[in-house]
Enzyme design. Structure first.
Site, PDB file in Angstrom:
ATOM      1  N   ASN A   9       0.874  -1.175   0.000  1.00  0.00           N
ATOM      2  CA  ASN A   9       0.000   0.000   0.000  1.00  0.00           C
ATOM      3  C   ASN A   9       0.911   1.225   0.000  1.00  0.00           C
ATOM      4  O   ASN A   9       1.508   1.556   1.023  1.00  0.00           O
ATOM      5  CB  ASN A   9      -0.885  -0.009   1.260  1.00  0.00           C
ATOM      6  N   LYS A  11       0.192   4.299  -0.332  1.00  0.00           N
ATOM      7  CA  LYS A  11      -0.433   5.519   0.217  1.00  0.00           C
ATOM      8  C   LYS A  11      -0.166   6.713  -0.705  1.00  0.00           C
ATOM      9  O   LYS A  11      -0.147   6.549  -1.903  1.00  0.00           O
ATOM     10  CB  LYS A  11       0.076   5.768   1.638  1.00  0.00           C
ATOM     11  N   HIS A  97      -9.458   1.390   4.551  1.00  0.00           N
ATOM     12  CA  HIS A  97      -8.199   1.555   5.295  1.00  0.00           C
ATOM     13  C   HIS A  97      -8.455   2.497   6.473  1.00  0.00           C
ATOM     14  O   HIS A  97      -9.237   3.445   6.369  1.00  0.00           O
ATOM     15  CB  HIS A  97      -7.119   2.127   4.373  1.00  0.00           C
ATOM     16  N   GLU A  99      -6.852   4.860   7.617  1.00  0.00           N
ATOM     17  CA  GLU A  99      -6.610   6.286   7.313  1.00  0.00           C
ATOM     18  C   GLU A  99      -7.798   6.898   6.578  1.00  0.00           C
ATOM     19  O   GLU A  99      -8.120   8.069   6.760  1.00  0.00           O
ATOM     20  CB  GLU A  99      -5.307   6.426   6.502  1.00  0.00           C
ATOM     21  N   GLU A 169      -5.443  -4.859  10.387  1.00  0.00           N
ATOM     22  CA  GLU A 169      -4.423  -3.837  10.614  1.00  0.00           C
ATOM     23  C   GLU A 169      -4.708  -3.093  11.923  1.00  0.00           C
ATOM     24  O   GLU A 169      -5.502  -2.137  11.928  1.00  0.00           O
ATOM     25  CB  GLU A 169      -4.429  -2.822   9.469  1.00  0.00           C
ATOM     26  N   GLY A 175       2.465   2.205  10.634  1.00  0.00           N
ATOM     27  CA  GLY A 175       3.448   3.281  10.502  1.00  0.00           C
ATOM     28  C   GLY A 175       4.168   3.634  11.787  1.00  0.00           C
ATOM     29  O   GLY A 175       4.844   4.659  11.860  1.00  0.00           O
ATOM     30  N   SER A 215       3.335  -2.257  10.257  1.00  0.00           N
ATOM     31  CA  SER A 215       4.789  -2.340  10.483  1.00  0.00           C
ATOM     32  C   SER A 215       5.361  -3.721  10.179  1.00  0.00           C
ATOM     33  O   SER A 215       6.246  -4.201  10.892  1.00  0.00           O
ATOM     34  CB  SER A 215       5.147  -1.897  11.901  1.00  0.00           C
TER      35      SER A 215
HETATM   36  C1  PEP Z   1      -0.639   0.275   5.898  1.00  0.00           C
HETATM   37  O1  PEP Z   1      -0.710   1.451   5.670  1.00  0.00           O
HETATM   38  O2  PEP Z   1      -1.533  -0.444   5.451  1.00  0.00           O
HETATM   39  C2  PEP Z   1       0.482  -0.236   6.694  1.00  0.00           C
HETATM   40  C3  PEP Z   1       0.375  -1.409   7.206  1.00  0.00           C
HETATM   41  O3  PEP Z   1       1.560   0.601   6.864  1.00  0.00           O
HETATM   42  P1  PEP Z   1       2.960   0.226   7.571  1.00  0.00           P
HETATM   43  O4  PEP Z   1       3.425  -1.087   6.992  1.00  0.00           O
HETATM   44  O5  PEP Z   1       3.886   1.332   7.207  1.00  0.00           O
HETATM   45  O6  PEP Z   1       2.713   0.120   9.029  1.00  0.00           O
END
Ligand code: PEP
Length: 256
Positions: A9, A11, A97, A99, A169, A175, A215
């Site tokens: 992803n 973003k 997501h 976000e 998630e 992040g 992460s």
């Molecule tokens: C994401 O945005 O879906 C995500 C898991 O980001 P990160 O791997 O940077 O934590």
């Protein structure tokens, strides 16, 4: 038998120029995709056409979008439709997501509508669910995620269930550099699979992929992907570097 899906992803990173560079980097590292792993990249909307062209040279990595609208067309400034995504060869679309839920008013209802629209128009939705740190501290995480999964899939037809991908998630892990432990991930994924079994059937639930996101990096991918109900990763930061993304794909291949 479920195949690992390793999904990036991106973003709001990588315009068309950087998209070409990153995909060429991935292509150079990955001359052929491991046979038992599916790859996926989800660049920003403006870079989808470029990505679609670049991916013609990389076998085994599909294209996905980060969002879609649930109407066919019309006065929805800034949005994209399923048909537009079909036109640029998208196979997947990320829906819900955290976000988008946090900053753009995505709700369980809009997620449900988008999941249905995506399936209707041959796109596989990657449905994101996950709890906040507060919800975990209050021991509400299992219930919260169960409700999100049920709300997103309540009107999905059993025949289309295997086209749905779930991404667990935890918001506190996105992040932050702090991932869920393998045990925390497995506990949640198992619960999600039980919900899928109740919604569809045990056989269907066995075929459906549940990704972990938050992460995931080369250093922790193996322990997370080794969990029996973790079928891949939705990867943010580590998908923006050809080295780390392809390393995670290789780890998945070794576990296959
Ligand atoms: C994401 O945005 O879906 C995500 C898991 O980001 P990160 O791997 O940077 O934590």
């Amino acid at each position: 038998m479920r195949r690992f899906l390793i999904a990036g992803n991106w973003k709001m990173n990588c315009g068309p120029k950087d998209t070409s560079t990153l995909l060429q980097g991935i292509g150079n590292k990955m001359e052929t995709m491991p046979e038992d792993v599916d790859g996926l990249v989800c660049p920003p909307t403006i870079s989808l056409t470029t990505a679609s062209v670049e991916l013609q040279d990389i076998e085994g990595i599909a294209l996905g979008a980060q969002n879609v609208h649930y109407e066919d067309n019309g006065s929805y400034t800034g949005e994209v439709s399923t048909q537009m995504l079909n036109e640029v060869n998208c196979e997947y679309v990320i829906v819900g997501h955290s976000e988008r839920r946090q900053y753009f008013g995505e709700t369980d209802k809009t997620v449900e509508a988008k999941v249905n629209k995506a399936l209707q128009d041959d796109l596989k939705p990657v449905v994101c669910v996950g709890e906040s740190l507060e919800q975990r501290k209050d021991n509400e995480h299992m219930l919260r995620v169960r409700k999100q999964v049920e709300a997103a899939l309540v009107s999905v037809d059993k025949d289309q269930a295997e086209d749905v991908v779930i991404a667990y998630e935890p918001i506190w892990a996105i992040g932050t550099g702090e991932s869920a432990t393998p045990d925390q991930a497995q506990e949640m994924h198992k619960m999600i699979r039980d919900v899928l079994s109740d919604l569809f059937s045990e056989d269907k639930a066995d075929e459906m992929r549940i990704l972990y996101g938050g992460s995931m990096k080369p250093h922790n991918a193996e322990e997370l992907l080794a969990q029996p109900d973790v079928d891949g990763g939705l990867i943010g930061g580590a998908s923006l570097k050809a080295d780390s993304f392809t390393e995670i794909i290789e780890i998945a291949d070794e576990l296959s």
